[in-house]
Design a protein around this motif. Structure first.
Motif, PDB file in Angstrom:
ATOM      1  N   LEU A 110       0.791  -1.306   0.226  1.00  0.00           N
ATOM      2  CA  LEU A 110       0.134   0.009   0.075  1.00  0.00           C
ATOM      3  C   LEU A 110       0.589   1.359   0.143  1.00  0.00           C
ATOM      4  CD1 LEU A 110      -2.927   1.285   0.438  1.00  0.00           C
ATOM      5  CD2 LEU A 110      -2.648   0.997   2.791  1.00  0.00           C
ATOM      6  N   LEU A 111       2.280   1.318   0.969  1.00  0.00           N
ATOM      7  CA  LEU A 111       2.569   2.193   0.851  1.00  0.00           C
ATOM      8  C   LEU A 111       3.386   2.420  -0.706  1.00  0.00           C
ATOM      9  CD1 LEU A 111       4.484   1.722   4.138  1.00  0.00           C
ATOM     10  CD2 LEU A 111       3.049   3.590   3.657  1.00  0.00           C
ATOM     11  N   ALA A 112       3.500   1.428  -1.357  1.00  0.00           N
ATOM     12  CA  ALA A 112       3.800   1.832  -2.577  1.00  0.00           C
ATOM     13  C   ALA A 112       2.717   1.719  -3.748  1.00  0.00           C
ATOM     14  CB  ALA A 112       4.673   0.264  -2.923  1.00  0.00           C
ATOM     15  N   GLY A 113       2.224   2.198  -3.449  1.00  0.00           N
ATOM     16  CA  GLY A 113       0.700   2.709  -4.110  1.00  0.00           C
ATOM     17  C   GLY A 113       0.106   1.626  -4.606  1.00  0.00           C
ATOM     18  N   LYS A 114      -0.448   0.021  -4.557  1.00  0.00           N
ATOM     19  CA  LYS A 114      -1.015  -1.007  -4.967  1.00  0.00           C
ATOM     20  C   LYS A 114      -1.351  -1.413  -3.855  1.00  0.00           C
ATOM     21  CE  LYS A 114       3.318  -1.872  -6.839  1.00  0.00           C
ATOM     22  NZ  LYS A 114       4.493  -3.278  -7.121  1.00  0.00           N
ATOM     23  N   PHE A 115      -2.314  -1.812  -3.909  1.00  0.00           N
ATOM     24  CA  PHE A 115      -3.865  -1.797  -2.859  1.00  0.00           C
ATOM     25  C   PHE A 115      -4.666  -3.768  -3.401  1.00  0.00           C
ATOM     26  CE2 PHE A 115      -8.317  -2.433  -1.262  1.00  0.00           C
ATOM     27  CZ  PHE A 115      -7.638  -1.881   0.310  1.00  0.00           C
ATOM     28  N   HIS A 116      -3.628  -4.184  -2.701  1.00  0.00           N
ATOM     29  CA  HIS A 116      -3.188  -5.409  -2.601  1.00  0.00           C
ATOM     30  C   HIS A 116      -4.312  -6.677  -1.497  1.00  0.00           C
ATOM     31  CE1 HIS A 116      -0.438  -4.750  -5.795  1.00  0.00           C
ATOM     32  NE2 HIS A 116      -1.086  -4.668  -6.936  1.00  0.00           N
ATOM     33  N   PHE A 117      -4.555  -6.152  -1.075  1.00  0.00           N
ATOM     34  CA  PHE A 117      -5.081  -7.307   0.519  1.00  0.00           C
ATOM     35  C   PHE A 117      -5.540  -8.534   0.473  1.00  0.00           C
ATOM     36  CE2 PHE A 117      -3.766  -2.563   2.277  1.00  0.00           C
ATOM     37  CZ  PHE A 117      -3.112  -3.689   4.222  1.00  0.00           C
ATOM     38  N   GLY A 118      -6.906  -7.673  -0.883  1.00  0.00           N
ATOM     39  CA  GLY A 118      -7.944  -9.064  -0.755  1.00  0.00           C
ATOM     40  C   GLY A 118      -7.017  -9.608  -2.120  1.00  0.00           C
ATOM     41  N   ILE A 119      -6.167  -9.638  -2.460  1.00  0.00           N
ATOM     42  CA  ILE A 119      -5.018 -10.643  -3.696  1.00  0.00           C
ATOM     43  C   ILE A 119      -4.618 -12.256  -3.323  1.00  0.00           C
ATOM     44  CG2 ILE A 119      -3.300 -10.644  -5.455  1.00  0.00           C
ATOM     45  CD1 ILE A 119      -4.254  -7.834  -6.876  1.00  0.00           C
ATOM     46  N   ILE A 120      -4.113 -10.781  -1.992  1.00  0.00           N
ATOM     47  CA  ILE A 120      -2.326 -11.868  -1.172  1.00  0.00           C
ATOM     48  C   ILE A 120      -3.390 -12.842  -0.486  1.00  0.00           C
ATOM     49  CG2 ILE A 120      -1.005 -11.192   1.033  1.00  0.00           C
ATOM     50  CD1 ILE A 120      -0.621  -8.417  -0.029  1.00  0.00           C
ATOM     51  N   LEU A 121      -5.128 -11.917   0.036  1.00  0.00           N
ATOM     52  CA  LEU A 121      -4.851 -13.290   0.991  1.00  0.00           C
ATOM     53  C   LEU A 121      -5.740 -14.294   0.226  1.00  0.00           C
ATOM     54  CD1 LEU A 121      -6.334 -11.202   3.287  1.00  0.00           C
ATOM     55  CD2 LEU A 121      -5.050 -12.714   3.885  1.00  0.00           C
ATOM     56  N   GLY A 122      -6.009 -14.012  -1.133  1.00  0.00           N
ATOM     57  CA  GLY A 122      -6.606 -14.966  -2.084  1.00  0.00           C
ATOM     58  C   GLY A 122      -5.556 -16.052  -2.505  1.00  0.00           C
ATOM     59  N   TRP A 123      -3.823 -15.317  -2.786  1.00  0.00           N
ATOM     60  CA  TRP A 123      -3.560 -16.341  -2.929  1.00  0.00           C
ATOM     61  C   TRP A 123      -2.515 -17.065  -2.284  1.00  0.00           C
ATOM     62  CZ3 TRP A 123       0.746 -13.453  -6.997  1.00  0.00           C
ATOM     63  CH2 TRP A 123      -0.002 -12.524  -8.444  1.00  0.00           C
TER      64      TRP A 123
END
Length: 253
Positions: A135-148
């Motif tokens: 998120l600090l890098a400008g990427k909102f990946h919380f859902g992707i991380i949990l799913g992967w």
């Protein structure tokens, strides 16, 4: 010649007869009537005055009993001192999480006995930290991380049990715990990538190092903690390498 008629005189009676003419009448005295019907009152017990239907029959309370309290004030709070901490009631062992984290940080000497007791508290913290750095890098990946992570755990669980056959004892809960703890090198890589340009060779070299780090630890833990996995170490390592390669590409791109 006129003829005369004898007309008797007309006498009008007075307003009332004289008292002498009216005979004396006696006043009729009223006969006593029977009393009204009253239903019989139920017999009341003196032991239970509140069950009586006769309000006047219940004796009035003479005094009120004062409530009793504990003699010492410390006795009321003595039970709170015996209760376990909140984290222990929730099943979160911070000391165990710290020991597992320090064992992951040393890729050469990994202690598999520490990871025998699986938990999801540490992996959840690492995944949230990984998503925060993204998120600090400008990427909102919380859902992707949990799913992967969920799909990767299912993938490793199926691959390992297919290779081990009926003798494999790897359960899905332990597999999810191991995959989550081995995400610690990816968390460090995600934090370091904030200070490294993404258009050079350095970011790819760093990604390769951290992917090999996570692959080595995850492979050793899976082989040591689950039986019948030593002869298929190479295939298990290849599956773990594919999993952490995807997370490194998520960081780079």
């Amino acid at each position: 010649m006129a003829k005369e008629f004898n007309v008797p005189p007309v006498v009008f009676p007075t307003s009332g007869p004289s008292p002498a003419a009216v005979p004396h009448q006696r006043r009729a005295t009223p006969t006593p009537s029977a009393p009204p019907f009253q239903p019989p009152r139920p017999a009341t017990s003196t032991a239970l005055p509140f069950m009586s239907f006769d309000i006047g029959a219940a004796p009035a309370p003479s005094s009120f009993s004062a409530p009793t309290f504990p003699s010492t004030a410390s006795g009321a709070f003595s039970s709170f001192d015996d209760e376990p901490p909140l984290l222990e009631e929730l099943g979160i062992n911070t000391r165990q999480i710290w020991l597992k984290t320090t064992s992951i940080l040393n890729p050469i000497r990994v202690n598999p006995s520490i990871h025998e007791d699986a938990d999801l508290s540490g992996p959840f913290i690492f995944l949230m930290a990984f998503g925060l750095f993204q998120l600090l890098a400008g990427k909102f990946h919380f859902g992707i991380i949990l799913g992967w992570v969920t799909v990767a755990s299912l993938f490793l669980y199926v691959v390992f049990n297919m290779l081990a056959g009926r003798n494999g004892n790897l359960d899905l809960y332990r597999c999810l715990s191991l995959v989550g703890y081995c995400m610690l090198p990816m968390v460090i890589f995600s934090a370091a990538s904030l200070f490294v340009p993404h258009d050079g060779v350095l970011i790819f070299a760093m990604g390769a190092v951290f992917v090999l780090w996570s692959t080595r630890i995850c492979t050793r833990l899976l082989v040591e903690l689950a039986s019948c996995g030593d002869e298929h170490r190479g295939l298990i390592a290849y599956a773990c390498w594919l999993v952490y390669l995807l997370f490194s590409l998520l960081v780079i791109f």
